[in-house]
Enzyme design. Structure first.
Site, PDB file in Angstrom:
ATOM      1  N   SER A  31       0.828  -1.209   0.000  1.00  0.00           N
ATOM      2  CA  SER A  31       0.000   0.000   0.000  1.00  0.00           C
ATOM      3  C   SER A  31       0.860   1.256   0.000  1.00  0.00           C
ATOM      4  O   SER A  31       1.827   1.357   0.753  1.00  0.00           O
ATOM      5  CB  SER A  31      -0.865   0.046   1.262  1.00  0.00           C
ATOM      6  OG  SER A  31      -1.881  -0.889   1.171  1.00  0.00           O
ATOM      7  N   HIS A  62      -4.642  -0.464  -5.482  1.00  0.00           N
ATOM      8  CA  HIS A  62      -3.772  -1.475  -6.080  1.00  0.00           C
ATOM      9  C   HIS A  62      -4.026  -1.563  -7.572  1.00  0.00           C
ATOM     10  O   HIS A  62      -5.108  -1.970  -7.981  1.00  0.00           O
ATOM     11  CB  HIS A  62      -4.025  -2.850  -5.457  1.00  0.00           C
ATOM     12  CG  HIS A  62      -3.476  -2.988  -4.073  1.00  0.00           C
ATOM     13  ND1 HIS A  62      -2.218  -3.469  -3.824  1.00  0.00           N
ATOM     14  CD2 HIS A  62      -3.998  -2.689  -2.877  1.00  0.00           C
ATOM     15  CE1 HIS A  62      -1.992  -3.466  -2.522  1.00  0.00           C
ATOM     16  NE2 HIS A  62      -3.071  -2.994  -1.925  1.00  0.00           N
ATOM     17  N   HIS A  84      -4.785 -10.460  -2.403  1.00  0.00           N
ATOM     18  CA  HIS A  84      -4.921 -10.741  -0.974  1.00  0.00           C
ATOM     19  C   HIS A  84      -5.874 -11.909  -0.730  1.00  0.00           C
ATOM     20  O   HIS A  84      -6.861 -12.082  -1.436  1.00  0.00           O
ATOM     21  CB  HIS A  84      -5.463  -9.518  -0.229  1.00  0.00           C
ATOM     22  CG  HIS A  84      -4.576  -8.315  -0.328  1.00  0.00           C
ATOM     23  ND1 HIS A  84      -4.624  -7.450  -1.383  1.00  0.00           N
ATOM     24  CD2 HIS A  84      -3.617  -7.850   0.507  1.00  0.00           C
ATOM     25  CE1 HIS A  84      -3.719  -6.490  -1.193  1.00  0.00           C
ATOM     26  NE2 HIS A  84      -3.100  -6.708  -0.061  1.00  0.00           N
ATOM     27  N   TYR A  86      -7.984 -12.124   1.669  1.00  0.00           N
ATOM     28  CA  TYR A  86      -9.318 -11.654   2.086  1.00  0.00           C
ATOM     29  C   TYR A  86     -10.213 -11.289   0.907  1.00  0.00           C
ATOM     30  O   TYR A  86     -11.413 -11.098   1.060  1.00  0.00           O
ATOM     31  CB  TYR A  86      -9.226 -10.479   3.066  1.00  0.00           C
ATOM     32  CG  TYR A  86      -8.522  -9.248   2.548  1.00  0.00           C
ATOM     33  CD1 TYR A  86      -9.108  -8.419   1.598  1.00  0.00           C
ATOM     34  CD2 TYR A  86      -7.258  -8.914   3.012  1.00  0.00           C
ATOM     35  CE1 TYR A  86      -8.460  -7.297   1.123  1.00  0.00           C
ATOM     36  CE2 TYR A  86      -6.600  -7.786   2.551  1.00  0.00           C
ATOM     37  CZ  TYR A  86      -7.209  -6.984   1.600  1.00  0.00           C
ATOM     38  OH  TYR A  86      -6.557  -5.893   1.127  1.00  0.00           O
ATOM     39  N   GLU A  87      -9.631 -11.198  -0.292  1.00  0.00           N
ATOM     40  CA  GLU A  87     -10.454 -10.915  -1.467  1.00  0.00           C
ATOM     41  C   GLU A  87     -11.249 -12.145  -1.898  1.00  0.00           C
ATOM     42  O   GLU A  87     -12.143 -12.034  -2.729  1.00  0.00           O
ATOM     43  CB  GLU A  87      -9.565 -10.438  -2.617  1.00  0.00           C
ATOM     44  CG  GLU A  87      -8.955  -9.068  -2.358  1.00  0.00           C
ATOM     45  CD  GLU A  87      -7.959  -8.678  -3.425  1.00  0.00           C
ATOM     46  OE1 GLU A  87      -8.387  -8.344  -4.531  1.00  0.00           O
ATOM     47  OE2 GLU A  87      -6.750  -8.731  -3.151  1.00  0.00           O
ATOM     48  N   ALA A 114       2.316  -2.516   4.100  1.00  0.00           N
ATOM     49  CA  ALA A 114       2.015  -1.596   5.195  1.00  0.00           C
ATOM     50  C   ALA A 114       1.466  -2.459   6.326  1.00  0.00           C
ATOM     51  O   ALA A 114       0.791  -3.461   6.074  1.00  0.00           O
ATOM     52  CB  ALA A 114       0.978  -0.573   4.761  1.00  0.00           C
ATOM     53  N   MET A 212      -1.915  -8.081   6.574  1.00  0.00           N
ATOM     54  CA  MET A 212      -2.820  -9.019   5.892  1.00  0.00           C
ATOM     55  C   MET A 212      -2.209  -9.601   4.616  1.00  0.00           C
ATOM     56  O   MET A 212      -2.925  -9.980   3.696  1.00  0.00           O
ATOM     57  CB  MET A 212      -4.129  -8.303   5.546  1.00  0.00           C
ATOM     58  CG  MET A 212      -4.793  -7.612   6.729  1.00  0.00           C
ATOM     59  SD  MET A 212      -6.241  -6.683   6.210  1.00  0.00           S
ATOM     60  CE  MET A 212      -6.565  -5.705   7.686  1.00  0.00           C
ATOM     61  N   SER A 213      -0.881  -9.654   4.549  1.00  0.00           N
ATOM     62  CA  SER A 213      -0.245 -10.172   3.325  1.00  0.00           C
ATOM     63  C   SER A 213       1.122 -10.744   3.667  1.00  0.00           C
ATOM     64  O   SER A 213       1.426 -11.016   4.827  1.00  0.00           O
ATOM     65  CB  SER A 213      -0.082  -9.033   2.309  1.00  0.00           C
ATOM     66  OG  SER A 213       0.829  -8.076   2.797  1.00  0.00           O
ATOM     67  N   ASN A 236       0.541   2.657  10.885  1.00  0.00           N
ATOM     68  CA  ASN A 236      -0.267   3.055  12.055  1.00  0.00           C
ATOM     69  C   ASN A 236       0.144   2.183  13.231  1.00  0.00           C
ATOM     70  O   ASN A 236       0.742   1.116  13.042  1.00  0.00           O
ATOM     71  CB  ASN A 236      -1.754   2.820  11.755  1.00  0.00           C
ATOM     72  CG  ASN A 236      -2.037   1.389  11.338  1.00  0.00           C
ATOM     73  OD1 ASN A 236      -1.835   1.031  10.174  1.00  0.00           O
ATOM     74  ND2 ASN A 236      -2.461   0.557  12.262  1.00  0.00           N
ATOM     75  N   HIS A 248      -8.964   2.106   6.119  1.00  0.00           N
ATOM     76  CA  HIS A 248      -8.060   1.813   5.005  1.00  0.00           C
ATOM     77  C   HIS A 248      -7.504   3.116   4.443  1.00  0.00           C
ATOM     78  O   HIS A 248      -6.328   3.199   4.091  1.00  0.00           O
ATOM     79  CB  HIS A 248      -8.782   1.023   3.914  1.00  0.00           C
ATOM     80  CG  HIS A 248      -7.919   0.724   2.723  1.00  0.00           C
ATOM     81  ND1 HIS A 248      -6.860  -0.165   2.790  1.00  0.00           N
ATOM     82  CD2 HIS A 248      -7.910   1.220   1.472  1.00  0.00           C
ATOM     83  CE1 HIS A 248      -6.253  -0.205   1.609  1.00  0.00           C
ATOM     84  NE2 HIS A 248      -6.877   0.626   0.792  1.00  0.00           N
TER      85      HIS A 248
HETATM   86  N1  HPA Z   1      -3.587  -4.247  10.903  1.00  0.00           N
HETATM   87  C1  HPA Z   1      -3.571  -5.085   9.848  1.00  0.00           C
HETATM   88  N2  HPA Z   1      -3.117  -4.734   8.657  1.00  0.00           N
HETATM   89  C2  HPA Z   1      -2.673  -3.496   8.497  1.00  0.00           C
HETATM   90  C3  HPA Z   1      -2.679  -2.569   9.545  1.00  0.00           C
HETATM   91  C4  HPA Z   1      -3.164  -2.964  10.818  1.00  0.00           C
HETATM   92  O1  HPA Z   1      -3.182  -2.194  11.797  1.00  0.00           O
HETATM   93  N3  HPA Z   1      -2.155  -1.413   9.040  1.00  0.00           N
HETATM   94  C5  HPA Z   1      -1.855  -1.647   7.743  1.00  0.00           C
HETATM   95  N4  HPA Z   1      -2.162  -2.899   7.410  1.00  0.00           N
END
Ligand code: HPA
Length: 276
Positions: A31, A62, A84, A86-87, A114, A212-213, A236, A248
């Site tokens: 990201s 993306h 991903h 989750y898709e 990220a 998540m990847s 974050n 997001h």
């Molecule tokens: N959690 C999961 N995936 C993420 C996060 C998070 O806080 N930030 C960016 N991708």
């Protein structure tokens, strides 16, 4: 023939018909890094939709294409937009692009993403070089009949992230005066961000960052004998470590803000990897 392997070979044939380029390094962009390719010497691009049987990404931010070109003198293939879990794709589809880039010729896989910071010493905007990972919360991409042509049934995972590549990234960060944290990345399925209790659990299990990847791709690439490195942008602090609700958009914005520095670090690291 194994259906997963058959699909991979079909994609490979489709790529070969359209692009004649042998990359050394494969780079997967996370990201906020989508426009990294604007900084390199592009030789060819190939939209995922042009590849027969290729899983196509739906996440905002993306783009879906391979970019072939040079970072310095190093031939690279860049995955602009990853797939991903989750898709809704199978884990085999999620790792198909990484496998495909190995078939194209790439010996090294450079993973970026990220993530949410769990380590209390981390701040939003930090970069964390991934030194190890926890993939136990997502299905293994290696489940099912083993594809002997790719690797062994029970691959060793002692050094998923290559020590020499880690040294090169450390050196690149130092010379660019970019502070670099290090730590363990834990992959969850998403798409929901974690609850505070889940973040505490991840911390207790030894994770420094959660996302998540990435870990699944590293498992598949390690199975194939690729050398792997990874850098995560701590976009974050993970849920519960601050009072801010996560979105997001916010994650994407934060990652985009530090992207110029991230891109410098990636470029310098790849040049050093090529000089090896
Ligand atoms: N959690 C999961 N995936 C993420 C996060 C998070 O806080 N930030 C960016 N991708």
């Amino acid at each position: 023939m194994n259906q997963v392997y058959e699909k991979l070979l079909k994609c490979y044939e489709s790529v070969k018909e359209k692009v004649d380029f042998k990359p050394e390094v494969a780079l997967i962009l996370g990201s906020g890094l989508g426009d990294y390719a604007d900084t390199i010497q592009v030789e060819a691009t190939l939209g995922y939709h042009e590849i027969e049987g290729f899983p196509v990404s739906t996440v905002v931010g993306h783009k879906g294409q391979f970019i072939f070109g040079y970072v310095g003198k190093v031939p690279v293939v860049i995955m602009q937009g990853r797939v991903h879990y989750y898709e809704g794709y199978s884990m085999q589809d999620v790792v198909l692009p990484a496998r495909l880039m190995k078939l194209m010729g790439a010996k090294t896989l450079f993973l970026t993403n990220a993530s949410g910071g769990i380590n209390r010493e981390f701040s939003a905007g930090d970069f964390m070089m991934i030194t190890d990972q926890i993939a136990s919360f997502v299905p293994s991409p290696l489940i099912g009949e083993n594809i002997e042509e790719l690797g062994t049934r029970f691959p060793d995972m002692s050094h998923i992230y290559d020590k020499d590549l880690q040294d090169m990234i450390r050196g690149a960060a130092k010379d660019l005066s970019i502070p670099l944290k290090e730590g363990v990345y834990l992959q969850l399925t998403g798409p929901a961000f974690e609850s505070p209790a889940e973040v505490r659990m991840c911390g207790i299990l030894g994770a420094d960052a959660v996302g998540m990847s990435t870990a699944c791709e590293a498992v598949a690439a390690n199975h194939m004998g690729m050398k792997i490195c990874g850098i995560s942008c701590i976009s974050n602090l993970a849920c519960g470590l601050t009072d801010n609700p996560l979105s997001h958009e916010e994650v994407f914005e934060a990652a985009t803000k530090v992207a110029p520095l991230f891109k410098k670090l990636i470029t310098e690291s790849i040049i050093r990897i090529g000089d090896r």
